[in-house]
Design an enzyme around this catalytic site. Structure first.
Site, PDB file in Angstrom:
ATOM      1  N   HIS A 133       0.851  -1.199   0.000  1.00  0.00           N
ATOM      2  CA  HIS A 133       0.000   0.000   0.000  1.00  0.00           C
ATOM      3  C   HIS A 133       0.886   1.248   0.000  1.00  0.00           C
ATOM      4  O   HIS A 133       1.876   1.284   0.722  1.00  0.00           O
ATOM      5  CB  HIS A 133      -0.890  -0.033   1.252  1.00  0.00           C
ATOM      6  CG  HIS A 133      -2.033   0.928   1.206  1.00  0.00           C
ATOM      7  ND1 HIS A 133      -1.864   2.284   1.353  1.00  0.00           N
ATOM      8  CD2 HIS A 133      -3.356   0.732   1.034  1.00  0.00           C
ATOM      9  CE1 HIS A 133      -3.050   2.880   1.272  1.00  0.00           C
ATOM     10  NE2 HIS A 133      -3.970   1.964   1.078  1.00  0.00           N
ATOM     11  N   GLY A 156       8.923   9.296   9.243  1.00  0.00           N
ATOM     12  CA  GLY A 156       8.374   9.734   7.965  1.00  0.00           C
ATOM     13  C   GLY A 156       7.547  10.998   8.094  1.00  0.00           C
ATOM     14  O   GLY A 156       7.903  11.927   8.835  1.00  0.00           O
TER      15      GLY A 156
END
Lengths: 298, 298
Positions: free
Chosen positions: A82, A172
């Site tokens: 994903h 991130g």
């Protein structure tokens, strides 16, 4: 009913159960927040968690879960099917009851600010919380994924809304935003001709001229020998289930095909179904405060 | 959701606000019981109170209210437009959520027994709680009204289920029973021809060969220049709103008349509307636990 917001954060870990349990525990332990569901996807290496509660409690639980995810998930070693850009990839806040979209936007700003400043993670506001049109769509923000984020953040137009201007290499980047509830709604057609499902999807979806808040594709359901118009209804208050259903039925008739059924996958807000009943019964002056359950929990 | 029972007692006082406030106060003061509504009708000299809560709490509140009504209302001096037989005329218990009809019958027996024994009031079990067919219909029990009750109770077939065998002259007689929620549902027709509404009422109502759990009459709505099929849906789980609606629409078409709308008067259980949506959308495998609000309060 009480003031209720739903939160459906996506975490970039779908294999290590211990990690997920620690993240979910942060949500469980906030009083009066109700964990509804969490499901780990091994192929995607991703977990979607669903919880609800009063908005202040919900953003606290989301922050705490995001903090633990930043500790336990290292994006440098993440792979999965994903698209993703952060340990906590995305945190949608969804107004359910007695909370407006505007209030949800405010809560998303509070949450995003805290994640940016306290956890040192670049945060983008998306969907209804987006401050510029280019950030409304999560796919646009996430384009390039984690691997491309270090470069992307250097571009002026991709300066984060909160947090550091450089990538947090371990955690991130995270997107936070308010959005309407999404309803996964599929309509099944009595044919095995995939072309018909695809043509009808084209008619109803926004991208090709259909309803503004409908996303649709045509799919085969091989085990039943039928095809399906598979949809995400992204704002049922503006594009209603019944209108799309009726349109599909009418279009199917062109091809001599019947609608044999429909499905709602996962959760659905009560109001979306009440709207359907209201429409077909042509109710006059119906107010959802007439629903017994609404009155009990108001 | 929690286990929930609704209770809608009718008291034979609709003019003296002080009396009604004292009765309602007994309901208000039971913890975790929620008073939803009470409306005094001067012409009927009668008040309908609606409250909900866990079954044990609900029958406690109903008992306490019945006790105060027996103290404050004297049936010997009561007059009003609505048939009545007792200070607390009737106490229906209605399963709403996570309680079966059978359990409600049990609770009505507990409540009826207490009213009979502790308040010395003759009590009849009616509707689903009735032990013989002749007592299912409240109108049959109440026939003769308060004024006829002293004589009626002397007949062997009208010996009360609980309490004294003779009339309580001050408090009269009370009926207690479990029943499904009643939905007041009206369908409006685009004509001023009352005969058409009356003919259609004949088609849909149980008494003249229609649907078992539907009561219907034809009415004129003079101010709008239309007519209406006015209904009581007495068990929507068996006779559903959509089936009756569709039948009315089809019958109306015979006369070249359109259904211009419908109305739900007062409260409606969520499930009755979900059933409508389920039917028209032809939902496959929909489970009401998919409704977000259900999950939150479960």
């Amino acid at each position: 009913m009480a003031r209720l917001v739903q939160c459906v954060p996506n975490f970039s870990e779908g294999r290590n159960k211990e990690t997920i349990e620690k993240i979910v525990e942060e949500i469980r332990k906030v009083d009066e927040v109700k964990l509804l569901d969490y499901s780990m996807d091994k192929d995607h290496n991703r977990t979607v968690v669903t919880f609800v509660g009063e908005p202040e409690k919900v953003i606290l639980a989301a922050f705490n879960a995001c903090k633990v995810a930043a500790d336990l998930i290292d994006m440098r070693y993440h792979s999965g099917g994903h698209p993703r850009m952060g340990a906590t990839d995305v945190i949608p806040l969804i107004p359910i009851s007695d909370v407006t979209m505007e209030e949800c936007v405010e809560y998303s700003i509070q949450l995003g600010k805290r994640i940016g400043e306290e956890l040192n993670i670049p945060v983008f506001l998306y969907e209804r919380s987006a401050r510029v049109k280019e950030r409304e769509n999560l796919a646009d923000i996430r384009k390039g994924q984690y691997e491309g984020m270090a470069e992307k953040l250097k571009q002026k137009e991709w300066e984060p809304d909160f947090g550091p201007k450089n990538l947090n290499e371990k955690a991130g980047v995270t997107a936070v935003g308010a959005r309407p509830p999404l309803i996964a709604f599929n309509v099944n057609l009595g044919t095995d001709n995939l072309e018909i499902a695809k043509k009808i999807a084209t008619v109803v979806r926004a991208r090709t001229g259909g309803f503004t808040y409908c996303k649709a594709i045509g799919l085969e359901i091989k085990e039943r020998g039928i095809v399906q118009v598979s949809m995400n209804m992204v704002d049922y208050t503006k594009t209603s289930l019944f209108r799309v259903f009726d349109t599909i039925e009418r279009e199917a008739r062109r091809y001599g095909v019947n609608v044999i059924g429909s499905e709602i996958i996962g959760l659905v807000p009560m109001q979306a179904l009440v709207d359907v009943a209201d429409y077909y019964l042509r109710l006059e002056n119906f107010d959802s405060s007439q629903i017994l359950e609404k009155r009990i929990f108001e």
